[in-house]
Design a protein around this motif. Structure first.
Motif, short mmCIF file in Angstrom:
data_model
loop_
_atom_site.label_atom_id
_atom_site.label_comp_id
_atom_site.label_asym_id
_atom_site.label_seq_id
_atom_site.Cartn_x
_atom_site.Cartn_y
_atom_site.Cartn_z
N SER A 1 -5.75 -2.16 0.25
CA SER A 1 -6.60 -1.12 -0.29
C SER A 1 -7.00 -0.11 0.79
O SER A 1 -6.93 1.11 0.56
CB SER A 1 -7.84 -1.77 -0.90
N LEU B 1 -7.64 -3.84 -7.07
CA LEU B 1 -7.46 -4.14 -5.65
C LEU B 1 -8.77 -3.94 -4.89
O LEU B 1 -9.15 -4.77 -4.06
CB LEU B 1 -6.37 -3.21 -5.09
N ASN B 2 -9.46 -2.85 -5.20
CA ASN B 2 -10.75 -2.60 -4.55
C ASN B 2 -11.75 -3.70 -4.86
O ASN B 2 -12.50 -4.13 -3.99
CB ASN B 2 -11.32 -1.24 -5.01
N SER C 1 0.84 -1.20 0.00
CA SER C 1 0.00 0.00 0.00
C SER C 1 0.87 1.25 0.00
O SER C 1 0.53 2.25 -0.62
CB SER C 1 -0.94 0.01 1.20
N ILE D 1 -5.40 0.04 -8.62
CA ILE D 1 -6.16 0.32 -7.40
C ILE D 1 -7.60 -0.17 -7.54
O ILE D 1 -8.17 -0.75 -6.61
CB ILE D 1 -6.09 1.83 -7.05
#
Ligand SMILES: Nc1ncnc2c1ncn2[C@@H]1O[C@H](COP(=O)(O)OP(=O)(O)OP(=O)(O)O)[C@@H](O)[C@H]1O
Ligand SMILES: [Mg+2]
Lengths: 235, 217
Positions: free
Chosen positions: A117, A66-67, A48, A63
């Protein structure tokens, strides 16, 4: 109705008597999920930081992915890890299928996106003035980054606890890769699922109560940390 | 003054608007410099560039020691410091905030204790050292910002509107602190304010930013 009351009273008897089987199951649950959490944090926190501080191509996409992975269905992860670890799979030679290690791997995969995240959003929401202040006081680039991470600590802790709540409660992944072997890979959620199936309500109920208690504890901790983080950012 | 600051023909614009335009000045004697000017004239921008937080679009900032230009590295950045208008408080105790600059320099624990306590004493915050610094009032926060800057013994201390959102009592405390620094003989203070009275009370050298340039008043 009577059978429910009887099941409850037997469940409480099991809890109060510190039933050995029950304790073993609880202990293994905590051990598997706890280890997964530690591994996921060790990988997820630096990851992160990297995402937060470095620019790289397709960062936005990364990102988003990842979310999305924060909500990975446990059974899909279970299936994926099963295929990896099964005898004909690429990691089959390690003989990990149906061991606690396999369960740790599956839960690490579930926890990692949550920790990475949520830590990333905590780090990027630290106010820019913190970075400027640490620079004016003579911090090196690394020290500036560490200072920002430290400022994000409550958000990061929330992420870790959220991940803990998720892995403690999941059953799909560890059932597939652990196999619910009594005294070896049997944990709280898999026991509840299978004992209920068999009509053994006492043990299932006892574990359900304890799981709820742990969940309550986790959520109180989360609430406390978020409150603490809040109270101190009123500026 | 062992560290000299030469600002040479710097330009800076934000979103196409020039804030500083061919701005030059040599800070080469010891003392308190006060930069005046109305809101938005570029005082903060000028200080941030001087304190090496931002780069000018054109022109140069140079620090000299014994007539040698110094490399703009961490070593140089550790000789100067800027107290930001909103300070930039870390979510930690007043003590740990103030100790920050020493900790990152690897100063020994006992030495940190001693210096931080005496700096907090200097700014009148010793009784609050175990409080979370985010709970300080804006006047106290400014004083802590000055203590946090002073513990690292900078050669140049930049102050950006140290009394902007501060009551009369705290203004007096902060002005007294700046006068005490002046009496001590170090560090050189370069500060921005739009309070004319304050400028006259504190300045050895009065400057003004006008029409995007800095000049003696
Ligand atoms: N980071 C930034 N992005 C965009 N515009 C900026 C930025 N920093 C400053 N400006 C603009 O540059 C101009 C000068 O701002 P600066 O903060 O340097 O003025 P100042 O003299 O310090 O004003 P004040 O007395 O209000 O503190 C303003 O018009 C401001 O809007
Ligand atoms: Mg300003």
């Amino acid at each position: 109705m009577d059978s429910i009351i009887e099941a409850f009273s037997k469940a409480f008897t099991l809890i109060i008597n510190f039933n050995a089987e029950l304790l073993g199951i609880i202990f293994l649950s905590l051990k598997v999920s706890g280890t997964a959490l530690v591994v996921a944090t060790i990988i997820g926190l630096p990851l992160s930081a990297l995402i937060s501080f470095k620019k790289f191509p397709l960062k936005g996409l990364f990102i988003s992915v990842l979310n999305t992975f924060m909500g990975l269905p446990p059974v899909v992860v279970g299936l994926f890890v099963y295929l990896l670890l099964s005898r004909s799979g690429p990691l089959g030679f390690m003989g990990l299928l149906y061991t606690p290690s396999a369960m740790v791997i599956a839960q690490t995969i579930l926890a990692l996106p949550i920790i990475a995240s949520l830590s990333n959003s905590a780090i990027v929401s630290v106010e820019p003035i913190v970075k400027q202040a640490s620079m004016t006081l003579g911090a090196t680039t690394l020290q500036v980054s560490l200072t920002i991470i430290r400022e994000a600590r409550y958000g990061i802790m929330s992420g870790v606890i959220a991940a803990f709540g998720r892995v403690m409660a999941e059953v799909g992944a560890i059932l597939i890769v652990g196999g619910n072997i009594a005294g070896y890979t049997r944990v709280m959620t898999t026991t509840i699922a299978l004992e209920t199936d068999k009509g053994n309500f006492e043990l299932a109920l006892a574990l359900g109560i304890i799981l709820l208690a742990i969940s309550l504890f986790i959520n109180s901790a989360l609430h406390l940390i978020q409150k603490k983080g809040m109270a101190q950012t009123n500026r | 003054m062992s560290l000299k600051l030469a600002v040479s023909n710097i330009w800076k614009s934000y979103a196409g608007n020039n804030v500083l335009q061919d701005c030059s000045f040599l800070f080469d004697i010891y003392g308190t410099y006060v930069i005046m000017g109305p809101n938005g004239c570029g005082k903060s921008t000028f200080l941030r560039i001087c304190a090496l937080l931002e780069e000018p679009d054109a022109g140069e900032i140079n620090y000299f020691s014994n007539n040698n230009a110094l490399k703009k590295d961490v070593e140089l950045r550790r000789k100067i410091t800027l107290v930001l208008p909103k300070v930039g408080i870390f979510n930690a105790t007043v003590f740990n905030n103030t100790a920050y600059g020493l900790k990152i320099r690897g100063v020994k624990h006992i030495k940190i204790e001693e210096k931080v306590n005496s700096a907090l004493d200097f700014v009148g915050l010793i009784h609050k050292r175990h409080h979370n610094a985010l709970t300080l009032s804006s006047g106290e926060a400014q004083r802590m910002g000055i203590a946090r800057a002073m513990v690292i013994n900078p050669e140049i201390l930049f102050l950006d509107e140290p009394t902007a959102s501060v009551d009369q009592k705290n203004i007096e405390i902060i002005e007294d602190m700046i006068l005490k620094i002046k009496k001590q003989g170090a560090p050189t203070v370069i500060m921005a304010t739009h309070d004319t009275g304050q400028a006259q009370r504190l300045a050895d050298i009065l400057l003004e930013i006008k029409e995007k340039k800095i000049s003696l008043l």
